[in-house]
Design a protein around this motif. Structure first.
Motif, PDB file in Angstrom:
ATOM      1  N   SER A  17       0.838  -1.203   0.000  1.00 31.47           N
ATOM      2  CA  SER A  17       0.000   0.000   0.000  1.00 31.47           C
ATOM      3  C   SER A  17       0.870   1.249   0.000  1.00 31.47           C
ATOM      4  CB  SER A  17      -0.908   0.025   1.234  1.00 31.47           C
ATOM      5  OG  SER A  17      -1.796  -1.060   1.248  1.00 31.47           O
ATOM      6  N   LEU A  18       0.318   2.311  -0.552  1.00 33.60           N
ATOM      7  CA  LEU A  18       0.926   3.635  -0.489  1.00 33.60           C
ATOM      8  C   LEU A  18      -0.181   4.654  -0.307  1.00 33.60           C
ATOM      9  CD1 LEU A  18       3.620   3.863  -3.343  1.00 33.60           C
ATOM     10  CD2 LEU A  18       4.041   4.020  -0.879  1.00 33.60           C
ATOM     11  N   ARG A  19       0.164   5.770   0.310  1.00 32.44           N
ATOM     12  CA  ARG A  19      -0.789   6.871   0.437  1.00 32.44           C
ATOM     13  C   ARG A  19      -0.174   8.125  -0.153  1.00 32.44           C
ATOM     14  NH1 ARG A  19      -2.710  10.371   5.640  1.00 32.44           N
ATOM     15  NH2 ARG A  19      -4.920  10.618   5.114  1.00 32.44           N
ATOM     16  N   LEU A  20      -0.786   8.624  -1.193  1.00 29.08           N
ATOM     17  CA  LEU A  20      -0.330   9.864  -1.809  1.00 29.08           C
ATOM     18  C   LEU A  20      -1.075  11.046  -1.195  1.00 29.08           C
ATOM     19  CD1 LEU A  20      -0.269   8.858  -5.588  1.00 29.08           C
ATOM     20  CD2 LEU A  20       1.497   8.530  -3.838  1.00 29.08           C
ATOM     21  N   SER A  21      -0.376  12.157  -1.110  1.00 30.86           N
ATOM     22  CA  SER A  21      -0.982  13.400  -0.634  1.00 30.86           C
ATOM     23  C   SER A  21      -0.761  14.488  -1.675  1.00 30.86           C
ATOM     24  CB  SER A  21      -0.355  13.844   0.693  1.00 30.86           C
ATOM     25  OG  SER A  21      -0.547  12.887   1.701  1.00 30.86           O
ATOM     26  N   CYS A  22      -1.683  15.423  -1.726  1.00 33.39           N
ATOM     27  CA  CYS A  22      -1.551  16.575  -2.609  1.00 33.39           C
ATOM     28  C   CYS A  22      -1.951  17.808  -1.810  1.00 33.39           C
ATOM     29  CB  CYS A  22      -2.429  16.428  -3.831  1.00 33.39           C
ATOM     30  SG  CYS A  22      -2.528  17.907  -4.857  1.00 33.39           S
ATOM     31  N   ALA A  23      -0.968  18.645  -1.534  1.00 32.68           N
ATOM     32  CA  ALA A  23      -1.218  19.863  -0.773  1.00 32.68           C
ATOM     33  C   ALA A  23      -1.382  21.033  -1.727  1.00 32.68           C
ATOM     34  CB  ALA A  23      -0.064  20.115   0.188  1.00 32.68           C
ATOM     35  N   ALA A  24      -2.480  21.753  -1.560  1.00 34.33           N
ATOM     36  CA  ALA A  24      -2.783  22.884  -2.431  1.00 34.33           C
ATOM     37  C   ALA A  24      -2.504  24.195  -1.714  1.00 34.33           C
ATOM     38  CB  ALA A  24      -4.241  22.831  -2.864  1.00 34.33           C
ATOM     39  N   SER A  25      -2.002  25.163  -2.452  1.00 38.41           N
ATOM     40  CA  SER A  25      -1.748  26.479  -1.880  1.00 38.41           C
ATOM     41  C   SER A  25      -2.011  27.539  -2.935  1.00 38.41           C
ATOM     42  CB  SER A  25      -0.306  26.581  -1.370  1.00 38.41           C
ATOM     43  OG  SER A  25       0.603  26.407  -2.434  1.00 38.41           O
ATOM     44  N   GLY A  26      -2.175  28.760  -2.478  1.00 34.23           N
ATOM     45  CA  GLY A  26      -2.388  29.859  -3.403  1.00 34.23           C
ATOM     46  C   GLY A  26      -3.841  30.221  -3.614  1.00 34.23           C
ATOM     47  N   ARG A  27      -4.733  29.356  -3.218  1.00 30.29           N
ATOM     48  CA  ARG A  27      -6.155  29.646  -3.275  1.00 30.29           C
ATOM     49  C   ARG A  27      -6.860  28.651  -2.363  1.00 30.29           C
ATOM     50  NH1 ARG A  27      -9.517  29.509  -7.699  1.00 30.29           N
ATOM     51  NH2 ARG A  27     -10.862  27.725  -7.341  1.00 30.29           N
ATOM     52  N   THR A  28      -8.104  28.895  -2.072  1.00 26.55           N
ATOM     53  CA  THR A  28      -8.881  27.959  -1.266  1.00 26.55           C
ATOM     54  C   THR A  28      -9.596  26.993  -2.202  1.00 26.55           C
ATOM     55  OG1 THR A  28      -9.210  29.607   0.456  1.00 26.55           O
ATOM     56  CG2 THR A  28     -10.728  27.741   0.414  1.00 26.55           C
ATOM     57  N   PHE A  29      -9.313  25.729  -2.029  1.00 24.24           N
ATOM     58  CA  PHE A  29      -9.876  24.722  -2.918  1.00 24.24           C
ATOM     59  C   PHE A  29     -11.131  24.081  -2.344  1.00 24.24           C
ATOM     60  CE2 PHE A  29      -6.828  24.280  -6.344  1.00 24.24           C
ATOM     61  CZ  PHE A  29      -5.741  24.977  -5.847  1.00 24.24           C
ATOM     62  N   GLY A  30     -11.691  24.687  -1.310  1.00 24.33           N
ATOM     63  CA  GLY A  30     -12.826  24.080  -0.630  1.00 24.33           C
ATOM     64  C   GLY A  30     -14.012  23.790  -1.519  1.00 24.33           C
ATOM     65  N   THR A  31     -14.237  24.593  -2.564  1.00 23.97           N
ATOM     66  CA  THR A  31     -15.383  24.344  -3.448  1.00 23.97           C
ATOM     67  C   THR A  31     -14.949  23.796  -4.801  1.00 23.97           C
ATOM     68  OG1 THR A  31     -15.357  26.641  -4.169  1.00 23.97           O
ATOM     69  CG2 THR A  31     -16.833  26.084  -2.346  1.00 23.97           C
ATOM     70  N   ASP A  32     -13.686  23.438  -4.932  1.00 24.00           N
ATOM     71  CA  ASP A  32     -13.189  22.831  -6.168  1.00 24.00           C
ATOM     72  C   ASP A  32     -13.293  21.316  -6.083  1.00 24.00           C
ATOM     73  OD1 ASP A  32     -10.382  25.067  -6.900  1.00 24.00           O
ATOM     74  OD2 ASP A  32     -12.550  25.307  -7.090  1.00 24.00           O
ATOM     75  N   ALA A  33     -13.483  20.708  -7.217  1.00 24.41           N
ATOM     76  CA  ALA A  33     -13.322  19.266  -7.305  1.00 24.41           C
ATOM     77  C   ALA A  33     -11.834  18.968  -7.462  1.00 24.41           C
ATOM     78  CB  ALA A  33     -14.095  18.711  -8.485  1.00 24.41           C
ATOM     79  N   MET A  34     -11.412  17.829  -6.957  1.00 24.47           N
ATOM     80  CA  MET A  34     -10.002  17.450  -7.046  1.00 24.47           C
ATOM     81  C   MET A  34      -9.909  16.010  -7.528  1.00 24.47           C
ATOM     82  SD  MET A  34      -8.421  19.394  -3.728  1.00 24.47           S
ATOM     83  CE  MET A  34      -6.794  19.541  -4.462  1.00 24.47           C
ATOM     84  N   GLY A  35      -8.773  15.681  -8.097  1.00 29.72           N
ATOM     85  CA  GLY A  35      -8.652  14.336  -8.637  1.00 29.72           C
ATOM     86  C   GLY A  35      -7.216  13.889  -8.772  1.00 29.72           C
ATOM     87  N   TRP A  36      -7.079  12.618  -9.068  1.00 30.29           N
ATOM     88  CA  TRP A  36      -5.781  12.003  -9.319  1.00 30.29           C
ATOM     89  C   TRP A  36      -5.779  11.387 -10.721  1.00 30.29           C
ATOM     90  CZ3 TRP A  36      -1.584  12.478  -6.261  1.00 30.29           C
ATOM     91  CH2 TRP A  36      -1.782  12.884  -4.943  1.00 30.29           C
ATOM     92  N   PHE A  37      -4.676  11.583 -11.395  1.00 32.71           N
ATOM     93  CA  PHE A  37      -4.450  11.018 -12.710  1.00 32.71           C
ATOM     94  C   PHE A  37      -3.094  10.316 -12.678  1.00 32.71           C
ATOM     95  CE2 PHE A  37      -7.681  13.225 -15.358  1.00 32.71           C
ATOM     96  CZ  PHE A  37      -8.206  14.049 -14.377  1.00 32.71           C
ATOM     97  N   ARG A  38      -2.831   9.501 -13.697  1.00 34.02           N
ATOM     98  CA  ARG A  38      -1.522   8.854 -13.773  1.00 34.02           C
ATOM     99  C   ARG A  38      -1.098   8.692 -15.223  1.00 34.02           C
ATOM    100  NH1 ARG A  38      -3.135   2.762 -11.605  1.00 34.02           N
ATOM    101  NH2 ARG A  38      -4.257   2.070 -13.481  1.00 34.02           N
ATOM    102  N   GLN A  39       0.209   8.632 -15.393  1.00 36.45           N
ATOM    103  CA  GLN A  39       0.764   8.425 -16.729  1.00 36.45           C
ATOM    104  C   GLN A  39       1.876   7.399 -16.651  1.00 36.45           C
ATOM    105  OE1 GLN A  39       2.224  11.954 -18.723  1.00 36.45           O
ATOM    106  NE2 GLN A  39       1.925  10.999 -20.719  1.00 36.45           N
ATOM    107  N   ALA A  40       1.653   6.281 -17.289  1.00 37.84           N
ATOM    108  CA  ALA A  40       2.657   5.223 -17.369  1.00 37.84           C
ATOM    109  C   ALA A  40       3.561   5.486 -18.569  1.00 37.84           C
ATOM    110  CB  ALA A  40       1.967   3.872 -17.507  1.00 37.84           C
ATOM    111  N   PRO A  41       4.775   4.931 -18.559  1.00 35.48           N
ATOM    112  CA  PRO A  41       5.694   5.147 -19.686  1.00 35.48           C
ATOM    113  C   PRO A  41       5.073   4.744 -21.010  1.00 35.48           C
ATOM    114  CG  PRO A  41       6.838   4.114 -17.861  1.00 35.48           C
ATOM    115  CD  PRO A  41       5.387   4.131 -17.496  1.00 35.48           C
ATOM    116  N   GLY A  42       5.144   5.639 -21.982  1.00 33.15           N
ATOM    117  CA  GLY A  42       4.632   5.349 -23.310  1.00 33.15           C
ATOM    118  C   GLY A  42       3.129   5.428 -23.458  1.00 33.15           C
ATOM    119  N   LYS A  43       2.436   5.866 -22.400  1.00 37.39           N
ATOM    120  CA  LYS A  43       0.975   5.940 -22.450  1.00 37.39           C
ATOM    121  C   LYS A  43       0.504   7.361 -22.165  1.00 37.39           C
ATOM    122  CE  LYS A  43       0.061   1.148 -21.146  1.00 37.39           C
ATOM    123  NZ  LYS A  43      -0.724   0.250 -20.259  1.00 37.39           N
TER     124      LYS A  43
END
Length: 121
Positions: A17-43
């Motif tokens: 298992s792993l736990r990723l974190s994403c810390a946002a700064s510069g604005r308040t993201f409270g009403t934004d949607a957030m997500g995770w994406f990934r890119q594998a080599p060659g894709k």
């Protein structure tokens, strides 16, 4: 300046298992949607998981049941708990944020620089 900074990536064995974190700064993201994406080599970069500001979640079929997205609006942080990791989960993982909804495409306003996740067999 708006910034999304991912952390928590690394090299693990299959089944771990792993736990990723994403810390946002510069604005308040409270009403934004957030997500995770990934890119594998060659894709192309692909959608992994998304969460609305109210906490509604969505997942790609490839991670459903293994990954869990969550957010802490007080900390302006979104998380991705990844369990039962497989070698095919190896990729650079990116955090994204967008007003109201997360698009499962590149059309999101804010992006992080990515964190590498490598799963060995």
């Amino acid at each position: 300046q708006v910034q999304l900074v991912e952390s928590g990536g690394g090299l693990v064995q299959a089944g771990a298992s792993l736990r990723l974190s994403c810390a946002a700064s510069g604005r308040t993201f409270g009403t934004d949607a957030m997500g995770w994406f990934r890119q594998a080599p060659g894709k192309e970069r692909e959608f992994v998981a998304g969460i609305s500001w109210r906490g509604f979640t969505s997942y790609s079929d490839s991670v459903k049941g293994r990954f869990t997205i969550s957010r802490d609006n007080a900390k302006n942080t979104v998380y991705l708990q990844m369990d039962s990791l497989k070698p095919e989960d190896t990729a650079v993982y990116y955090c994204a944020a967008n007003p109201s909804i997360i698009y499962q495409t590149e059309n999101n306003r804010y992006w992080g620089q990515g964190t590498q996740v490598t799963v060995s067999s």
